[in-house]
Design a protein around this motif. Structure first.
Motif: not given
Length: 102
Positions: A47-76
């Motif tokens: 949640a504190s870094v800005q890579p180009d892409v984050i790859i993770t398991a589907q079961n973490f989707q609800s947790q990622f929705e709580k983070f403020s990740i700029d999806e114009s910079k970081t694709s998940i």
């Protein structure tokens, strides 16, 4: 070969499943000659870094929705099977193409 991308693999502790996903993705990336910097971390670090892409398991989707990740910079990319090269290829390649990495 396109531009270099930074890809972050994420799991709960940043050790087991994220590393397994990284190893599976390396084969896909190498097959498509993608220049990428890869790393794996725990979900709270992601949640504190800005890579180009984050790859993770589907079961973490609800947790990622709580983070403020700029999806114009970081694709998940959420995976049902984190070690499936076919799923990684299917979901990651369009993201890499959009970022100019292919």
């Amino acid at each position: 070969m396109g531009k270099r991308v930074e890809i972050l693999f994420v799991c709960g502790a940043g050790l087991g499943s994220s590393f397994a996903a990284q190893m599976a993705a390396e084969d896909v990336l190498n097959a498509h000659k993608v220049d990428a910097k890869l790393d794996h971390v725990d979900i709270s670090t992601a949640a504190s870094v800005q890579p180009d892409v984050i790859i993770t398991a589907q079961n973490f989707q609800s947790q990622f929705e709580k983070f403020s990740i700029d999806e114009s910079k970081t694709s998940i990319v959420f995976l049902k099977n984190i070690v499936s090269k076919a799923e990684i290829e299917e979901k990651l390649l369009p993201v890499l193409a959009a970022k100019g990495a292919l």
